[in-house]
Design a protein around this motif. Structure first.
Motif, mmCIF file in Angstrom:
data_model
loop_
_atom_site.group_PDB
_atom_site.id
_atom_site.type_symbol
_atom_site.label_atom_id
_atom_site.label_comp_id
_atom_site.label_asym_id
_atom_site.label_seq_id
_atom_site.Cartn_x
_atom_site.Cartn_y
_atom_site.Cartn_z
ATOM 1 N N GLN A 1 0.865 -1.263 0.033
ATOM 2 C CA GLN A 1 0.110 0.110 0.053
ATOM 3 C C GLN A 1 1.004 1.309 -0.142
ATOM 4 O O GLN A 1 0.572 2.156 -0.778
ATOM 5 C CB GLN A 1 -0.841 -0.008 1.188
ATOM 6 N N ARG B 1 1.071 4.074 -2.907
ATOM 7 C CA ARG B 1 0.838 5.537 -2.716
ATOM 8 C C ARG B 1 2.090 6.358 -2.990
ATOM 9 O O ARG B 1 2.041 7.412 -3.598
ATOM 10 C CB ARG B 1 0.580 5.578 -1.068
ATOM 11 N N GLN C 1 1.956 6.703 -6.687
ATOM 12 C CA GLN C 1 0.796 7.739 -6.968
ATOM 13 C C GLN C 1 1.224 9.234 -6.794
ATOM 14 O O GLN C 1 1.123 10.049 -7.644
ATOM 15 C CB GLN C 1 -0.503 7.582 -6.097
ATOM 16 N N VAL D 1 4.352 9.415 2.892
ATOM 17 C CA VAL D 1 3.909 8.029 2.717
ATOM 18 C C VAL D 1 4.075 7.385 4.028
ATOM 19 O O VAL D 1 3.270 6.731 4.590
ATOM 20 C CB VAL D 1 4.691 7.233 1.542
#
Length: 68
Positions: A34, A38, A41, A64
């Motif tokens: 995850q 992130r 992104q 993050v």
């Protein structure tokens, strides 16, 4: 009269400890995936979009890790 209910621990014995360790490992891997998603992104965002979030490109990793 008082009633006491005992629930067996899942970490009882060798196999229980192995199962608990495997569960922790799976959770850590999921969290790492995850965080990596992130990071990607945010890394792909243009600087103007990052600025709207109140951060710079140099701060992506910190964001993050802090879960933002």
């Amino acid at each position: 009269m008082a009633t006491i209910t005992a629930t067996p621990s899942r970490e009882f014995g060798l196999f229980g400890r192995i199962g608990a360790a495997a569960s922790k490992l799976a959770s850590a891997i999921a969290e790492a995936r995850q965080m990596a998603a992130r990071y990607e992104q945010l890394r792909r965002m243009p600087n103007s979009e990052l600025a709207k979030l109140g951060c710079s490109r140099d701060e992506i990793a910190q964001l993050v890790v802090r879960g933002l």
